[in-house]
Design an enzyme around this catalytic site. Structure first.
Site, PDB file in Angstrom:
ATOM      1  N   HIS A 255      43.230  41.558  32.317  1.00  0.00           N
ATOM      2  CA  HIS A 255      42.640  40.520  33.170  1.00  0.00           C
ATOM      3  C   HIS A 255      41.156  40.809  33.374  1.00  0.00           C
ATOM      4  CE1 HIS A 255      42.107  37.768  36.535  1.00  0.00           C
ATOM      5  NE2 HIS A 255      43.350  37.330  36.376  1.00  0.00           N
ATOM      6  N   ARG A 285      37.435  31.858  39.533  1.00  0.00           N
ATOM      7  CA  ARG A 285      36.797  31.165  38.406  1.00  0.00           C
ATOM      8  C   ARG A 285      37.243  29.712  38.340  1.00  0.00           C
ATOM      9  NH1 ARG A 285      38.778  33.623  33.738  1.00  0.00           N
ATOM     10  NH2 ARG A 285      40.332  34.743  34.971  1.00  0.00           N
TER      11      ARG A 285
END
Length: 665
Positions: A255, A285
């Protein structure tokens, strides 16, 4: 001492997959025994920070989001790449809306906020408006509900905590009839019988001697992990030992947004790597966060898939362009207020002005302004984004010297394992011959092949619910068919514990002829005479064997009942809980601020959590960060007030001097 529920569905692991399976089995009318090696259920599910995917949900329809199961299927297929299993992906995506609706309808969960995460063509990741991470909100609701059922209906539901499953019980090569487990508190070993649903999670924190990470991905084993220490691949190892098959074991998701503590200067500089880091939600994000390298340049589509973004980060680091920052604007803050507040409390995010941001990066204000101007032009469609970004949430992302920006240092982290045991589209675990085990199912991260090469954000919780429910449906059907053939005896009636003897067998055992002259017993089964020796004080040899089996099973169930009674006692302790009158000053509490001596203040209540640190599902650091301090605000973000009397009543020391405890009991 009470026994466990008879003829149970045996569920191994208390994360969202196990909890979903348990509730579905209960709703189908089955009895349930759930085992977990931790003292607190939730697994890694409780740490999920972005939400749960669903295509064509009622919420999407109300928000006029143009999504479909076909689009979700194609997005998942694309992300899975060459490892895609269309049958498993279809089960995941085509049942996604039903999974979301089940959580909303059965458990009253709010899942009416929808956002788009990386790799998704449409917004479909659902979370609630409440001030909790969605993983914890969902998992805790199911956890609390199941624990209440175990207290109210102990003949239907039993939860065995601190109980680690160590092996399967099999009849022949491919029939599973139960599990062997060890009580980690008193070290006793026991067995429980029934169809088995394995939901033990992944192996992204498997740093053990027989580490699956070391075996399949030694190249990334030194990266930090976002997982709890319990994620050591227990289920995969047990099933593969019993001739199950591991699939895609090399596919470990890295990740891109592990959050670094601002005080860890060496980690920020890339000189050292900690063993564990806190995960920054993909929502950061998804709601408009951008990524800047050490020169103040964008370098990637922030909404690309996790493997792609992580790979681009690695290129920047190798080129000497670190450290990498994640930056959020004031516009993003509107939808991420809870996240920002939580990360800021943990010293994982800071709020700075535009001018301060440029100074910290070491670039000019004009340089950063040019980067954001290009970004905003791409968002308006005037130009093509240099990095291929197509969706631009929370734009325009403008630079202003005095505007506020929320900034974190980020690094790549081990997060999820796509690999696991091979299953079919009914969640049945497959053998080395590619045929299903009888009575063995897998759900959640322990099952491989569902996500292929890479997993989309929001599909972890989804896979837990979809496959957990599916496994329960299949196990219940299997158990019902078995009981219909055998007459439905209790688990203590026979050594196989699964369904007991049938009625005919039990009646035949009554047809005995006793000869006092020879001290012999004549047994007539189905009108066919047979005999076995017996002494004057005992039964026949076969009768003794039956007694021994029964005694053996009673011993096993007795140990199980002991674990169950510990669980029930925990519930009683919570109901009888009261806060001691002893008072402490803030200065006294502040002295206890180390891992070996960790006190905290929660709603004016003083708690010594030293002995609880290793049992906390969020990791010890989540508590030690607040050692000697008031942790109320952080506590409220993740827990209900009843967590204190239910799980740590013996840790409560008293109250802060001159205050009244604010716990809502």
């Amino acid at each position: 001492m009470s026994d466990l529920p008879v003829n149970p569905i045996v569920i191994v692991g208390g994360g969202l997959a196990g909890l979903s399976a348990a509730h579905q089995a209960y709703l189908r009318g089955a009895n349930v025994v759930l085992l977990d090696k931790q003292g607190f259920l939730s697994g890694n599910s409780g740490k999920a920070t972005s939400g749960i995917n669903g295509a064509l949900t009622r919420t999407q329809t109300q928000l006029k989001i143009d999504d479909s199961v076909e689009k979700f299927y194609e997005d998942t297929l694309k992300t899975a790449k060459d490892r895609a299993n269309p049958a498993l992906i279809k089960v995941l995506t085509y049942n996604s809306a039903d999974a979301v609706h089940w959580l909303q309808e059965v458990f009253g969960l709010d899942l009416t906020v929808v956002l788009r995460l990386g790799g998704h063509s449409q917004p479909r990741t659902h979370r609630g408006h409440d001030s909790k991470f969605p993983g914890m909100a969902i998992t805790y609701r199911l956890l609390e509900t199941l624990e209440k059922l175990s207290e109210d209906e102990p003949d239907r539901v039993a939860i065995l905590k601190h109980c680690q499953v160590i092996d399967l019980i099999k009849e022949g090569e491919d029939k599973v009839v139960g599990v062997k487990y060890k009580n980690l508190q008193d070290k006793s070993k026991s067995e429980v019988y029934g169809p088995v649903i394995m939901s033990t999670g992944g192996y992204a924190a498997d740093f053990t001697k027989n580490s699956l990470l070391r075996k399949y991905r030694p190249d990334i084993i030194d990266l930090p992990s976002t997982n709890g220490v319990h994620a050591t691949g227990d289920g995969q190892k047990i099933i593969m030992k019993n001739h199950g098959v591991g699939i895609d074991m090399d596919k470990v998701q890295v990740h891109p947004t592990g959050l670094i503590d601002f005080n860890d200067k060496d980690v920020i500089a890339g000189k050292t790597q900690p063993r564990f880091l806190f995960l920054g939600a993909e929502a950061l994000r998804g709601e408009g966060g951008i990524m800047l390298n050490g020169k103040g340049d964008r370098f990637v589509d922030e909404l690309g898939t996790r493997d792609w973004v992580s790979g681009e980060m690695e290129k920047q680091n190798k080129a000497g362009n670190g450290p990498i920052r994640l930056v959020l604007s004031e516009e993003s803050e509107k939808k991420l207020e809870f996240h920002i507040k939580h990360y800021t409390q943990r010293n994982l995010m800071r709020t700075v002005t535009g001018k301060q941001l440029c100074q910290e990066i070491g670039c000019s204000e004009e340089h950063l302004k040019q980067q954001l101007d290009t970004y905003n032009k791409a968002a308006k469609g005037d130009i093509k984004d240099p990095y291929g970004k197509q969706f631009f949430p929370a734009t325009p992302f403008e630079y202003k010297p005095d505007a506020k920006y929320h900034v974190s240092f980020i690094t790549r982290v081990l997060h999820f394992t796509m690999g696991g045991v091979k299953i079919n589209d009914k969640s049945q675990v497959l053998t080395e011959n590619d045929t299903p085990f009888e009575g063995l199912y897998a759900a959640g991260e322990v099952a491989g092949g569902v996500h292929g090469h890479n997993r989309l954000g929001g599909s972890s919780l989804l896979a837990c619910v979809v496959y957990g429910r599916l496994a329960a449906d299949e196990a219940c059907s299997y158990e019902l068919q078995k009981l219909s053939k055998t007459g439905g005896g209790g688990a203590n009636d026979d050594d196989d514990g699964g369904s007991g003897n049938n009625a005919t067998q039990r009646l035949n055992m009554i047809n005995l002829h006793i000869d006092p002259n020879t001290n012999r017993i004549i047994i007539d089964l189905n009108n066919q005479s047979g005999s076995s020796e017996s002494n004057s004080s005992g039964g026949s040899v076969s009768s003794k064997q039956q007694q021994q089996k029964h005694q053996h099973q009673q011993q096993k169930q007795s140990a199980s009942a002991k674990s169950k009674e510990q669980q029930q006692q925990q519930g009683k302790d919570a109901k009888a809980f009261s806060i001691p009158d002893k008072e402490f000053t803030l200065e006294e509490v502040a002295k206890h601020n180390t891992k070996n001596d960790c006190w905290c203040i929660i709603k004016n209540v003083v708690v010594d959590l030293t002995k609880f640190l290793d049992h906390h599902p969020g990791g010890a650091a989540s508590i030690t960060n607040f050692g000697g301090r008031d942790a109320t605000e952080s506590f409220e973000m993740l827990h209900e007030d009843n967590f204190i009397p239910k799980y740590v009543p013996n840790c409560v020391l008293g109250r802060i001097k001159g205050t009244k405890p604010d716990l809502d009991l």
